[in-house]
Design an enzyme around this catalytic site. Structure first.
Site, PDB file in Angstrom:
ATOM      1  CE  LYS A  80      -4.478   1.095   0.499  1.00 44.36           C
ATOM      2  NZ  LYS A  80      -5.698   0.392   0.097  1.00 44.36           N
ATOM      3  N   GLY A 180     -23.780   4.174  -1.957  1.00 45.94           N
ATOM      4  CA  GLY A 180     -22.385   4.235  -2.415  1.00 45.94           C
ATOM      5  C   GLY A 180     -22.148   3.328  -3.614  1.00 45.94           C
ATOM      6  CB  VAL A 182     -19.723  -1.468  -2.656  1.00 46.29           C
ATOM      7  CG1 VAL A 182     -20.004  -2.947  -2.415  1.00 46.29           C
ATOM      8  CG2 VAL A 182     -18.299  -1.283  -3.150  1.00 46.29           C
TER       9      VAL A 182
HETATM   10  P1  NAD Z   1     -18.417   5.188  -1.666  1.00 48.65           P
HETATM   11  O1  NAD Z   1     -17.742   6.397  -1.141  1.00 48.65           O
HETATM   12  O2  NAD Z   1     -18.916   5.173  -3.066  1.00 48.65           O
HETATM   13  O3  NAD Z   1     -19.661   4.819  -0.731  1.00 48.65           O
HETATM   14  C1  NAD Z   1     -19.720   5.072   0.630  1.00 48.65           C
HETATM   15  C2  NAD Z   1     -21.127   5.527   0.938  1.00 48.65           C
HETATM   16  O4  NAD Z   1     -21.242   5.667   2.354  1.00 48.65           O
HETATM   17  C3  NAD Z   1     -21.489   6.881   0.319  1.00 48.65           C
HETATM   18  O5  NAD Z   1     -22.732   6.797  -0.334  1.00 48.65           O
HETATM   19  C4  NAD Z   1     -21.541   7.819   1.522  1.00 48.65           C
HETATM   20  O6  NAD Z   1     -22.481   8.849   1.358  1.00 48.65           O
HETATM   21  C5  NAD Z   1     -21.968   6.858   2.618  1.00 48.65           C
HETATM   22  N1  NAD Z   1     -21.673   7.291   3.980  1.00 48.65           N
HETATM   23  C6  NAD Z   1     -20.608   8.029   4.420  1.00 48.65           C
HETATM   24  N2  NAD Z   1     -20.723   8.222   5.747  1.00 48.65           N
HETATM   25  C7  NAD Z   1     -21.851   7.594   6.142  1.00 48.65           C
HETATM   26  C8  NAD Z   1     -22.489   7.427   7.392  1.00 48.65           C
HETATM   27  N3  NAD Z   1     -22.023   7.951   8.522  1.00 48.65           N
HETATM   28  N4  NAD Z   1     -23.651   6.711   7.439  1.00 48.65           N
HETATM   29  C9  NAD Z   1     -24.164   6.168   6.309  1.00 48.65           C
HETATM   30  N5  NAD Z   1     -23.604   6.318   5.101  1.00 48.65           N
HETATM   31  C10 NAD Z   1     -22.458   7.006   5.029  1.00 48.65           C
HETATM   32  O7  NAD Z   1     -17.399   3.985  -1.396  1.00 48.65           O
HETATM   33  P2  NAD Z   1     -17.450   2.522  -2.005  1.00 48.65           P
HETATM   34  O8  NAD Z   1     -16.465   2.431  -3.113  1.00 48.65           O
HETATM   35  O9  NAD Z   1     -18.856   2.089  -2.206  1.00 48.65           O
HETATM   36  O10 NAD Z   1     -16.817   1.697  -0.790  1.00 48.65           O
HETATM   37  C11 NAD Z   1     -17.575   1.440   0.382  1.00 48.65           C
HETATM   38  C12 NAD Z   1     -16.723   0.671   1.376  1.00 48.65           C
HETATM   39  O11 NAD Z   1     -16.304  -0.560   0.804  1.00 48.65           O
HETATM   40  C13 NAD Z   1     -15.422   1.390   1.778  1.00 48.65           C
HETATM   41  O12 NAD Z   1     -15.123   1.043   3.116  1.00 48.65           O
HETATM   42  C14 NAD Z   1     -14.385   0.791   0.855  1.00 48.65           C
HETATM   43  O13 NAD Z   1     -13.099   0.865   1.403  1.00 48.65           O
HETATM   44  C15 NAD Z   1     -14.883  -0.644   0.778  1.00 48.65           C
HETATM   45  N6  NAD Z   1     -14.456  -1.331  -0.437  1.00 48.65           N
HETATM   46  C16 NAD Z   1     -14.838  -0.875  -1.659  1.00 48.65           C
HETATM   47  C17 NAD Z   1     -14.449  -1.562  -2.805  1.00 48.65           C
HETATM   48  C18 NAD Z   1     -14.888  -1.115  -4.164  1.00 48.65           C
HETATM   49  O14 NAD Z   1     -14.768  -1.923  -5.111  1.00 48.65           O
HETATM   50  N7  NAD Z   1     -15.396   0.083  -4.326  1.00 48.65           N
HETATM   51  C19 NAD Z   1     -13.664  -2.717  -2.691  1.00 48.65           C
HETATM   52  C20 NAD Z   1     -13.293  -3.166  -1.436  1.00 48.65           C
HETATM   53  C21 NAD Z   1     -13.709  -2.462  -0.297  1.00 48.65           C
END
Ligand code: NAD
Length: 354
Positions: A80, A180, A182
């Site tokens: 990382k 979000g 995912v």
């Molecule tokens: P994203 O930023 O698109 O989605 C996160 C969502 O959470 C957003 O809609 C945001 O508004 C919401 N949010 C923020 N604070 C909040 C709160 N207090 N209460 C409720 N909702 C809240 O991110 P993502 O890419 O969807 O990733 C989501 C999680 O999954 C992260 O922890 C990320 O590290 C993990 N992750 C993502 C991927 C990927 O392929 N995108 C892969 C592995 C892990």
């Protein structure tokens, strides 16, 4: 804080502190393990209080990538990068080109990609000076749909064990971060499977729309932990299972995409004590990194990705079964398996080199 004595040092193979005065780059590139192949893991840019905080973050994240990649049985190791965000205005192109030079110094032992605070456009800037980057524009694209599919498949295993149900028909699932990248794809899978959704997000307009689409119940962001549901799917923030939230949980299963859901490993013990099935996050959310493999070699195509998601589901089942039969927390079982597999690969590499 010293490096070798750092509690998260965990025998990292390499840690490179890279600075570039002209661009303001201050980055730490951590390579936890290359036992199974070149290390792969994203680059995060964040305003850290100081370099100790950046070091702690990168070491934990890098180790996490090793564990995630080995549990997904990928031919890569884990690493990382963190960049300490320069204060005020800065030249992004110069910064990411300087990062590219730092990547070059690692000779392909580590490849990076976008992460929090870094976009694919930034990574394309680094690409001008190095080939050791993945997740590029015109490459495998947004990993989120694949991550969501993996989460959905693994969540089914959680439901089978925590609820004794082989389907999600009528199962109440609370999704945090539902709109979000995912979360939204996951909601689609869950709704199609007949689940009743309870959703929270801080993006109000998107939440209203999503709730309408899936006939889901909106839950205030602070009430999601204590909601009456069967499964909690955290898809927003890390450390949401912590001493303040754990006693609120009424669910039987925790299974979601968010990284580092447990504030400390002890929280896994607490979940187990409460009879809550926890699907270890880094095992469940590996779909994204599985998808990125196509940028490393085209042989990792869509069909290969589908096969890997089937393996991911089987790995979740293996961990949960072992946790149940040994009456031990699933997060500790996953960590042990990951460490054991990395060590096995390290020994095999040493033997091959001898
Ligand atoms: P994203 O930023 O698109 O989605 C996160 C969502 O959470 C957003 O809609 C945001 O508004 C919401 N949010 C923020 N604070 C909040 C709160 N207090 N209460 C409720 N909702 C809240 O991110 P993502 O890419 O969807 O990733 C989501 C999680 O999954 C992260 O922890 C990320 O590290 C993990 N992750 C993502 C991927 C990927 O392929 N995108 C892969 C592995 C892990």
């Amino acid at each position: 804080m010293s490096l070798f004595e750092h509690p998260s040092f965990d025998n990292h193979e390499k840690v490179l502190f890279a600075t570039d005065k002209a661009s303001g780059l201050k980055a730490i590139l951590a390579v936890h393990s290359t036992a199974r192949g070149p290390a792969v893991g994203g680059c995060r840019m964040w305003t850290y209080e100081n370099s100790n905080a950046a070091l702690t973050d990168v070491l934990r994240l890098s180790q996490g990538m090793s564990y995630k990649n080995v549990m997904a049985d990928l031919p890569i190791g884990g690493g990382k990068t963190v960049i300490m965000r320069p204060e005020g205005d800065f030249d992004r192109e110069a910064l990411f080109e300087a990062l590219g030079n730092a990547l070059e110094a690692l000779n392909g032992n580590y490849m990076t990609a976008e992460d929090v605070g870094v976009s694919t456009a930034d990574i394309m800037m680094a690409r001008r000076v190095t080939n050791h980057v993945v997740g590029l524009e015109g490459g495998t694209g947004d990993p989120s749909p694949v991550t969501a599919k993996g989460v959905y498949l693994g969540l089914l295993e959680g439901a089978a064990r925590g609820l004794g149900k082989d389907d999600l028909n009528g199962v109440r699932i609370a999704v945090q971060g539902a709109t979000g990248h995912v979360g939204a794809y996951l909601c689609e899978h869950l709704a199609q499977a007949g689940a009743d959704l309870l959703v929270s997000d801080i993006n109000e307009p998107a939440l209203q729309e999503l709730a309408k689409k899936y006939d889901a119940k909106i839950i205030h962001k602070d009430e999601i932990y204590g909601v009456e549901a069967d499964i909690f799917a955290p898809c927003a923030l890390g450390a949401i299972i912590n001493p303040n939230t754990i006693d609120q949980l009424k669910v039987k299963v925790v299974a979601g995409a968010a990284n580092n859901q447990l504030s400390t490993p002890d929280m896994g013990v607490e979940l187990q004590k409460r009879g809550i099935v926890y699907v270890p996050d880094y095992v469940l959310n590996a779909g994204g990194i599985i998808n990125v493999m196509g940028d490393i070699d085209p042989k990792f195509n869509a069909q290969w990705v589908e096969g890997k998601l089937v393996t991911l589901k089987a790995t979740v089942a293996e961990i949960l079964d072992k946790a149940a039969s040994e009456a031990r927390p699933s997060n500790l079982i996953a960590d042990e398996l990951a460490r054991g597999r990395i060590e096995e690969a390290r020994q095999a590499k040493l033997a091959a080199a001898a």
